[in-house]
Design an enzyme around this catalytic site. Structure first.
Site, PDB file in Angstrom:
ATOM      1  N   THR A  51       0.757  -1.579   0.226  1.00  0.00           N
ATOM      2  CA  THR A  51       0.117   0.207  -0.032  1.00  0.00           C
ATOM      3  C   THR A  51       0.730   1.344   0.017  1.00  0.00           C
ATOM      4  OG1 THR A  51      -0.335   0.158   2.456  1.00  0.00           O
ATOM      5  CG2 THR A  51      -1.791  -0.737   1.013  1.00  0.00           C
ATOM      6  N   VAL A  53       0.760   4.795   2.337  1.00  0.00           N
ATOM      7  CA  VAL A  53       0.924   5.160   3.228  1.00  0.00           C
ATOM      8  C   VAL A  53       1.986   4.331   4.645  1.00  0.00           C
ATOM      9  CG1 VAL A  53       0.315   6.328   5.772  1.00  0.00           C
ATOM     10  CG2 VAL A  53      -0.825   6.619   3.816  1.00  0.00           C
ATOM     11  N   CYS A  54       1.448   2.691   4.064  1.00  0.00           N
ATOM     12  CA  CYS A  54       2.705   2.012   5.084  1.00  0.00           C
ATOM     13  C   CYS A  54       4.327   1.648   4.668  1.00  0.00           C
ATOM     14  CB  CYS A  54       1.453   0.777   4.903  1.00  0.00           C
ATOM     15  SG  CYS A  54       0.032   0.525   5.764  1.00  0.00           S
ATOM     16  N   PRO A  55       4.677   1.506   3.474  1.00  0.00           N
ATOM     17  CA  PRO A  55       6.102   1.298   3.929  1.00  0.00           C
ATOM     18  C   PRO A  55       6.511   3.007   4.151  1.00  0.00           C
ATOM     19  CG  PRO A  55       4.644   2.053   1.352  1.00  0.00           C
ATOM     20  CD  PRO A  55       3.954   1.680   2.864  1.00  0.00           C
ATOM     21  N   ILE A  58       7.206   2.164   7.663  1.00  0.00           N
ATOM     22  CA  ILE A  58       7.599   1.446   8.273  1.00  0.00           C
ATOM     23  C   ILE A  58       8.966   1.813   7.960  1.00  0.00           C
ATOM     24  CG2 ILE A  58       8.901  -1.368   7.761  1.00  0.00           C
ATOM     25  CD1 ILE A  58       5.750  -1.525   6.708  1.00  0.00           C
TER      26      ILE A  58
END
Length: 181
Positions: A51, A53-55, A58
């Site tokens: 997806t 925003v997630c990376p 992370i």
């Protein structure tokens, strides 16, 4: 959602810990959260692999990995995706190949359910963050909506404050005076 002061739920989950063939996966359990080495744990959840925003989150946690290590804190990332999806994403995404912390796979959603962080319609995890003390007790919990990334510097600031075991005023930062009662 699980409250501050409660024991973090028991779990045993597979995590991606490496890209090296034959050493990709490891089992992580709640037993590792309780220790005599005064080791804290920060576990953060994201909704879905592959997806947008997630990376960014992370990668920012990974960029600050040394800051967590310097605070005697184990860092764990998690989602309800499988370990195989985590591995494929790490191999596919430039910012995720060099991760220094495990990506926990909660495919049964049992841990996310125990934490009460599942979004009701899609049954994916909210952007939840938990700071857990060496006795396995949740000392801080924060949840963001699916579309809003969290602030890693704020997680570190709260961790610093918790580790003082003193009264810390609003906007307190490491190195500043604490309060006396």
């Amino acid at each position: 959602m699980i409250n501050v002061g409660q024991k973090f739920p028991e779990f045993s989950k597979t995590a991606v810990v490496s890209l090296e063939k034959g050493k990709e996966f490891e089992t992580i359990t709640s037993d590792s959260l309780v220790n005599e080495d005064n080791q804290w744990t920060t576990i953060f959840w994201w909704p879905k692999d592959f997806t947008f925003v997630c990376p960014t989150e992370i990668a920012e946690f990974n960029k600050n990995y040394g800051e967590f290590r310097d605070r005697n804190t184990t860092l764990i990332g998690a989602s309800t995706d499988s370990e195989f999806v985590h591995l494929a994403w790490r191999n596919d995404h430039d910012d995720l190949r060099g991760l220094k912390f495990p990506m926990l796979a909660d495919t049964s959603k049992s841990l996310a359910e125990a934490l009460d962080i599942l979004e009701p319609n899609e049954k994916i995890a909210y952007r939840a963050t938990f700071i857990i003390d060496p006795q396995g007790i949740v000392r801080w919990a924060s949840v963001n909506d699916l579309n809003v990334g969290r602030n890693v510097k704020e997680v570190l600031r709260v961790l610093d404050a918790l580790q003082t075991d003193e009264l810390c005023p609003c906007n307190w930062e490491k190195g500043q005076e604490t309060l006396t009662a």
